[in-house]
Motif scaffolding. Structure first.
Motif, mmCIF file in Angstrom:
data_model
loop_
_atom_site.group_PDB
_atom_site.id
_atom_site.type_symbol
_atom_site.label_atom_id
_atom_site.label_comp_id
_atom_site.label_asym_id
_atom_site.label_seq_id
_atom_site.Cartn_x
_atom_site.Cartn_y
_atom_site.Cartn_z
ATOM 1 N N PHE A 383 0.822 -1.197 0.000
ATOM 2 C CA PHE A 383 0.000 0.000 0.000
ATOM 3 C C PHE A 383 0.861 1.254 0.000
ATOM 4 O O PHE A 383 0.612 2.213 -0.734
ATOM 5 C CB PHE A 383 -0.928 -0.001 1.222
ATOM 6 C CG PHE A 383 -2.313 -0.512 0.944
ATOM 7 C CD1 PHE A 383 -3.369 0.361 0.797
ATOM 8 C CD2 PHE A 383 -2.538 -1.866 0.820
ATOM 9 C CE1 PHE A 383 -4.649 -0.108 0.540
ATOM 10 C CE2 PHE A 383 -3.808 -2.353 0.572
ATOM 11 C CZ PHE A 383 -4.867 -1.474 0.429
ATOM 12 N N GLY A 384 1.900 1.240 0.824
ATOM 13 C CA GLY A 384 2.767 2.419 0.920
ATOM 14 C C GLY A 384 3.483 2.713 -0.386
ATOM 15 O O GLY A 384 3.562 3.869 -0.821
ATOM 16 N N GLU A 385 3.992 1.669 -1.040
ATOM 17 C CA GLU A 385 4.694 1.869 -2.312
ATOM 18 C C GLU A 385 3.733 2.353 -3.399
ATOM 19 O O GLU A 385 4.079 3.242 -4.193
ATOM 20 C CB GLU A 385 5.366 0.578 -2.744
ATOM 21 C CG GLU A 385 6.206 0.733 -4.010
ATOM 22 C CD GLU A 385 6.979 -0.525 -4.355
ATOM 23 O OE1 GLU A 385 7.741 -0.500 -5.351
ATOM 24 O OE2 GLU A 385 6.826 -1.544 -3.642
ATOM 25 N N ILE A 386 2.537 1.771 -3.427
ATOM 26 C CA ILE A 386 1.558 2.184 -4.442
ATOM 27 C C ILE A 386 1.156 3.638 -4.251
ATOM 28 O O ILE A 386 1.064 4.411 -5.220
ATOM 29 C CB ILE A 386 0.323 1.254 -4.393
ATOM 30 C CG1 ILE A 386 0.689 -0.138 -4.900
ATOM 31 C CG2 ILE A 386 -0.825 1.826 -5.225
ATOM 32 C CD1 ILE A 386 -0.409 -1.165 -4.716
ATOM 33 N N GLN A 387 0.928 4.032 -3.020
ATOM 34 C CA GLN A 387 0.541 5.422 -2.761
ATOM 35 C C GLN A 387 1.657 6.392 -3.151
ATOM 36 O O GLN A 387 1.396 7.483 -3.667
ATOM 37 C CB GLN A 387 0.169 5.581 -1.294
ATOM 38 C CG GLN A 387 -1.110 4.833 -0.915
ATOM 39 C CD GLN A 387 -1.439 4.955 0.566
ATOM 40 O OE1 GLN A 387 -0.940 5.832 1.247
ATOM 41 N NE2 GLN A 387 -2.277 4.056 1.061
#
Length: 454
Positions: A383-387
């Motif tokens: 989630f963090g990388e995608i955001q």
């Protein structure tokens, strides 16, 4: 003798009306034109089937194309006694059949159904909109499209064709910024409940929305969410099938209240720009002052190919004809807002401009929840990388949703991994294009310097 007979009949009716304290109203299934069922008849039918089901003993069942579930109605020949607002109503349903073998294209000529209601004359609150809440629960909303004008004079005699509106989009599943979503919902509620306010300020009860943004950002989904939230019908107006301004007015008059009129991709439908003014204005005559706007000579002539003009569309949105009826929303969608004539999208015509942008972090969280049933806490690192990548790369919600589609061979982790790869590729491609554009500019500047030295 005939005149005396008429006078005697009128006198008898007056005497009977004086002593009779009850009013009788007959509601026919078909209107004067006998091509479409009366909305009032349908409303009464829905009301009786919903509120009087415990009183009646014989029913008819029907599953129509415009209904969400089987609809039962009171069978012929029954009298239903109903109490509403402490007043007594007697309902009676009956059918009249033709005397001989009659074949007709009009359904109202084959047989005629009626509802007859009787109530005391002191009850003045009998109104057409009493059964409306029951009709709303039983009626499937409709999606209309305009028919070509060469079909208006045919046996159908309809300006619009329709199918059941079955789009499932709601604001709960719409992937946009939550703050913007709340603003839109509040605006829709204010419009729906604003009949008295619009009357007070002297404006037609309508509102215009302009949805603009790149392809795949959810403009059509937004329209469906609005329709489901308001419980309105949708009229999808195809401008290319409209020959002239007169046809456009006729189509508008045939729309009903509680509806959304949509023109999608209005910048691509018909050419409504480019003919307002000439780059080289003609000279003013002695009778024209400096405040008068000059039109080009080409625009003053009648264009035989395109009779639908910008002026006609402007009057359709905000002219005198736009006040015919009420509770209508008009929505334009476009991928290129700058290509539209400023007069077409000014406030008062398109009252609210909504930008449908690329997928943001909050929108991605909602998409992940809708498509994969997961939250940020379950796959925190992905989630963090995608955001982070979404802040660097422009990807529309439709593309993000496509990568989140779960299959038998792809679980939630695999879907997110695929989205990460797609975002990385898009980022690398953007970087390469930026570097290439920079190199092209440097080469161009170098050639100019060499040419200047020579």
């Amino acid at each position: 003798m005939a005149m005396n007979h008429v006078k005697i009949t009128l006198l008898i009716n007056k005497i009977m009306a004086y002593f009779n304290r009850y009013i009788q109203i007959t509601i026919s299934e078909y209107g004067p034109e006998r091509f479409e069922r009366s909305d009032f008849f349908i409303a009464v039918e829905a009301y009786l089937s919903d509120s009087c089901s415990l009183v009646a003993r014989k029913f008819k069942a029907d599953l129509g194309r415009d209904r969400k579930k089987p609809q039962t109605s009171v069978d012929d020949g029954q009298e239903i006694v109903d109490t509403f607002n402490h007043a007594m109503f007697w309902w009676y349903d009956y059918t009249e059949y033709p005397r001989g073998n009659v074949f007709s294209w009009s359904p109202g000529d084959e047989k005629r159904r009626f509802y007859r209601v009787t109530f005391h004359r002191n009850f003045h609150a009998f109104k057409r909109d009493v059964p409306s809440p029951f009709t709303a629960r039983n009626r499937q909303r409709r999606l209309f499209t305009n028919n070509p004008s060469n079909r208006w004079g045919s046996g159908e005699k309809t300006f619009w064709s329709h199918v059941a509106f079955q789009h499932l989009a709601t604001f709960d599943t719409l992937a946009i910024d939550p703050t913007e979503k709340k603003t839109i919902i509040d605006d829709l509620i204010a419009f729906k409940d604003g009949k008295d306010y619009y009357t007070k300020v002297g404006k037609a009860w309508k509102r215009g929305y302009l949805l603009f943004g790149p392809p795949g950002t959810g403009k059509s989904t937004m329209i469906a969410a609005m329709a489901n939230f308001l419980e309105y019908d949708v009229y999808d107006l195809e401008l290319t099938a409209v020959k002239n301004n007169t046809e456009l007015r006729k189509l508008f008059v045939e729309t009903t209240g509680k509806s959304i009129i949509v023109i999608e991709d209005i910048d691509c439908s018909v050419d409504l720009t480019g003919k307002r003014r000439d780059k080289k204005p003609r000279k003013k005559s002695s009778r024209e002052n400096d405040n008068m706007t000059l039109q080009p000579m080409e625009a003053e002539k009648d264009d035989e190919d395109t009779k639908l003009t910008l002026s006609g569309v402007l009057n359709f949105i905000d002219g005198l004809w736009s006040a015919c009826g009420g509770e209508r929303i008009i929505i334009f969608t476009t991928n290129n807002k700058d290509a539209l004539d400023p007069a077409l999208i000014r406030r008062g015509r398109m009252d609210k401009h909504i930008e449908m942008s690329y997928c943001c972090c909050e929108a991605f969280k909602l998409l992940a929840s809708n498509y994969l049933d997961i939250t940020e806490n379950q796959l925190f690192e992905l989630f963090g990388e995608i955001q982070q990548l979404l802040e660097e790369v422009n990807m529309c919600p439709a593309d993000v949703a496509e990568h989140l589609m779960r299959t038998e061979n792809r679980d939630a982790d695999a879907c997110l991994q695929g989205l990460v790869v797609a975002l990385r590729d898009a980022r690398d491609m953007a970087i390469k294009e930026k570097e290439k554009a920079k190199e092209d500019v440097e080469k161009s500047m170098g050639k100019e310097e060499i040419a200047g030295t020579k």
